[in-house]
Design an enzyme around this catalytic site. Structure first.
Site, PDB file in Angstrom:
ATOM      1  N   ASP A  69       0.563  -1.103  -0.054  1.00 27.39           N
ATOM      2  CA  ASP A  69      -0.060  -0.001   0.377  1.00 27.39           C
ATOM      3  C   ASP A  69       1.179   1.194   0.118  1.00 27.39           C
ATOM      4  O   ASP A  69       2.088   1.423   0.797  1.00 27.39           O
ATOM      5  CB  ASP A  69      -0.900   0.043   0.961  1.00 27.39           C
ATOM      6  CG  ASP A  69      -2.004   1.095   0.880  1.00 27.39           C
ATOM      7  OD1 ASP A  69      -3.039   0.869   0.402  1.00 27.39           O
ATOM      8  OD2 ASP A  69      -2.041   1.668   1.813  1.00 27.39           O
ATOM      9  N   SER A  70       0.734   2.225  -0.568  1.00 28.92           N
ATOM     10  CA  SER A  70       1.455   3.375  -1.050  1.00 28.92           C
ATOM     11  C   SER A  70       0.774   4.498  -1.010  1.00 28.92           C
ATOM     12  O   SER A  70      -1.429   4.924  -1.204  1.00 28.92           O
ATOM     13  CB  SER A  70       2.210   3.532  -1.999  1.00 28.92           C
ATOM     14  OG  SER A  70       1.315   2.960  -3.045  1.00 28.92           O
ATOM     15  N   GLY A 151      -0.573   7.552 -11.823  1.00 30.85           N
ATOM     16  CA  GLY A 151      -1.015   8.367 -10.140  1.00 30.85           C
ATOM     17  C   GLY A 151       0.749   9.789  -9.977  1.00 30.85           C
ATOM     18  O   GLY A 151       0.359  10.839 -11.728  1.00 30.85           O
ATOM     19  N   ASP A 153       2.891  10.702 -10.711  1.00 29.79           N
ATOM     20  CA  ASP A 153       4.350  10.973 -11.279  1.00 29.79           C
ATOM     21  C   ASP A 153       4.854  11.950 -12.082  1.00 29.79           C
ATOM     22  O   ASP A 153       6.009  12.957 -12.051  1.00 29.79           O
ATOM     23  CB  ASP A 153       4.809   9.572 -12.521  1.00 29.79           C
ATOM     24  CG  ASP A 153       4.747   8.681 -11.375  1.00 29.79           C
ATOM     25  OD1 ASP A 153       5.402   8.243 -10.482  1.00 29.79           O
ATOM     26  OD2 ASP A 153       4.360   7.338 -11.853  1.00 29.79           O
ATOM     27  N   HIS A 178       9.949   4.115  -3.625  1.00 35.19           N
ATOM     28  CA  HIS A 178       9.403   4.123  -2.239  1.00 35.19           C
ATOM     29  C   HIS A 178       8.861   2.783  -2.232  1.00 35.19           C
ATOM     30  O   HIS A 178       9.259   1.811  -1.273  1.00 35.19           O
ATOM     31  CB  HIS A 178       8.583   4.754  -1.912  1.00 35.19           C
ATOM     32  CG  HIS A 178       7.188   5.174  -2.983  1.00 35.19           C
ATOM     33  ND1 HIS A 178       7.960   5.679  -4.450  1.00 35.19           N
ATOM     34  CD2 HIS A 178       6.328   5.714  -2.922  1.00 35.19           C
ATOM     35  CE1 HIS A 178       6.734   5.721  -5.304  1.00 35.19           C
ATOM     36  NE2 HIS A 178       5.509   5.394  -4.541  1.00 35.19           N
ATOM     37  N   ARG A 179       8.339   2.357  -3.497  1.00 36.04           N
ATOM     38  CA  ARG A 179       7.872   0.858  -3.486  1.00 36.04           C
ATOM     39  C   ARG A 179       9.269  -0.094  -3.711  1.00 36.04           C
ATOM     40  O   ARG A 179       9.305  -1.407  -2.711  1.00 36.04           O
ATOM     41  CB  ARG A 179       7.003   0.901  -4.639  1.00 36.04           C
ATOM     42  CG  ARG A 179       6.309  -0.404  -4.699  1.00 36.04           C
ATOM     43  CD  ARG A 179       4.780  -0.704  -5.948  1.00 36.04           C
ATOM     44  NE  ARG A 179       4.666   0.755  -6.483  1.00 36.04           N
ATOM     45  CZ  ARG A 179       4.434   1.722  -6.066  1.00 36.04           C
ATOM     46  NH1 ARG A 179       3.894   2.082  -5.000  1.00 36.04           N
ATOM     47  NH2 ARG A 179       4.123   2.628  -7.078  1.00 36.04           N
TER      48      ARG A 179
HETATM   49  P1  IMP Z   1      -2.979   2.294  -3.241  1.00 33.95           P
HETATM   50  O1  IMP Z   1      -2.408   1.426  -5.055  1.00 33.95           O
HETATM   51  O2  IMP Z   1      -3.968   1.474  -2.327  1.00 33.95           O
HETATM   52  O3  IMP Z   1      -1.692   1.756  -2.592  1.00 33.95           O
HETATM   53  O4  IMP Z   1      -2.930   2.819  -3.812  1.00 33.95           O
HETATM   54  C1  IMP Z   1      -1.696   4.208  -4.134  1.00 33.95           C
HETATM   55  C2  IMP Z   1      -1.853   5.492  -4.785  1.00 33.95           C
HETATM   56  O5  IMP Z   1      -1.034   6.386  -4.875  1.00 33.95           O
HETATM   57  C3  IMP Z   1      -2.029   5.649  -6.023  1.00 33.95           C
HETATM   58  O6  IMP Z   1      -3.233   5.209  -7.286  1.00 33.95           O
HETATM   59  C4  IMP Z   1      -1.276   6.638  -6.263  1.00 33.95           C
HETATM   60  O7  IMP Z   1      -2.349   7.601  -6.332  1.00 33.95           O
HETATM   61  C5  IMP Z   1      -0.855   6.523  -5.917  1.00 33.95           C
HETATM   62  N1  IMP Z   1       1.155   6.000  -5.872  1.00 33.95           N
HETATM   63  C6  IMP Z   1       1.800   6.421  -4.895  1.00 33.95           C
HETATM   64  N2  IMP Z   1       2.568   5.127  -5.122  1.00 33.95           N
HETATM   65  C7  IMP Z   1       3.439   6.276  -6.401  1.00 33.95           C
HETATM   66  C8  IMP Z   1       3.987   5.885  -7.133  1.00 33.95           C
HETATM   67  O8  IMP Z   1       4.865   5.235  -7.597  1.00 33.95           O
HETATM   68  N3  IMP Z   1       3.906   7.290  -8.417  1.00 33.95           N
HETATM   69  C9  IMP Z   1       2.345   8.341  -8.523  1.00 33.95           C
HETATM   70  N4  IMP Z   1       1.682   7.869  -7.660  1.00 33.95           N
HETATM   71  C10 IMP Z   1       1.716   6.956  -6.499  1.00 33.95           C
END
Ligand code: IMP
Length: 201
Positions: A69-70, A151, A153, A178-179
């Site tokens: 999750d990010s 996202g 980026d 980060h990932r």
């Molecule tokens: P998740 O899939 O619920 O973890 O949503 C994470 C959200 O954070 C994504 O939909 C993006 O909006 C944003 N996000 C997380 N990592 C990135 C990245 O590497 N680049 C751009 N947006 C990111």
């Protein structure tokens, strides 16, 4: 020898490929799951959501599983949108980028600091779990630039760079993301755990 199999609790192909590449380096084979990976995400923490995804996949498959999750946190907005980054505005990635830029339009360049955060949890069939964290610091642009990645980026310039992640190629981004850091940390712990189990068995 590639014997340890980890399933990856995601439907996102790009995330899966990144995890696969890193896991392979550590002698672990990552697989896409034949199970439902959509879970109702919470609003508390990345850890909670990553654990929810991973443990739901382990429960359904009977195999160790990885969940991620990010999100992005903007200092001048008190860490917003954080754990709700994917859904604080309905619509597309572009809609969310525009919404953030709108909220930040009076914020001067020096105060546009932001950080991407990721949490990766590997849930184990024995009931335990391993957790890895990663961060990427940078700043938010005034206009979106570049069509690579996803996202936020196009509106994020990592520290040490003069271009947005949307203008970097995927290999460049994956070296610093980060990932990547979170996956690497969790997968290393997993390899060590597996080696310990093998020695004991
Ligand atoms: P998740 O899939 O619920 O973890 O949503 C994470 C959200 O954070 C994504 O939909 C993006 O909006 C944003 N996000 C997380 N990592 C990135 C990245 O590497 N680049 C751009 N947006 C990111």
């Amino acid at each position: 020898m590639m014997t340890d199999i980890l399933i990856v609790a995601t439907n996102n192909e790009a995330k899966f490929r990144e995890i696969l590449q890193i896991a392979e380096v550590y002698g672990i084979l990552a697989r896409m799951p034949a199970v439902k990976t959509d879970v109702q995400e919470g609003v508390v923490s990345y850890e909670e959501n990553a654990l929810l995804k991973a443990s739901s996949a382990t429960a359904q498959s009977g195999v160790d599983a990885l969940g991620e999750d990010s999100g992005i946190e903007i200092a001048a907005l008190g860490g917003f949108p954080g754990v709700i980054s994917a859904r604080f505005v309905e619509g597309s990635d572009q809609d969310r980028n525009n919404a953030l830029l709108e909220r930040m339009k009076t914020i001067e360049p020096a105060r546009r600091l932001a950080v991407f955060k990721a949490c990766v949890v590997i849930s184990l069939v024995n009931g335990g779990h391993l957790t890895g964290y990663g961060e990427l610091r940078g700043r938010i642009t005034e206009v979106p630039e570049g069509g690579n990645g996803f996202g936020y980026d196009p509106i994020f310039i990592p520290d040490g760079f003069d271009r947005t992640l949307g203008l970097l190629d995927v290999e460049e981004k994956n070296r610093i993301s980060h990932r990547r850091k979170a996956i690497e940390s969790a997968v290393r712990q997993y390899r060590d755990y597996k080696n310990t189990v093998k020695k004991q068995g």
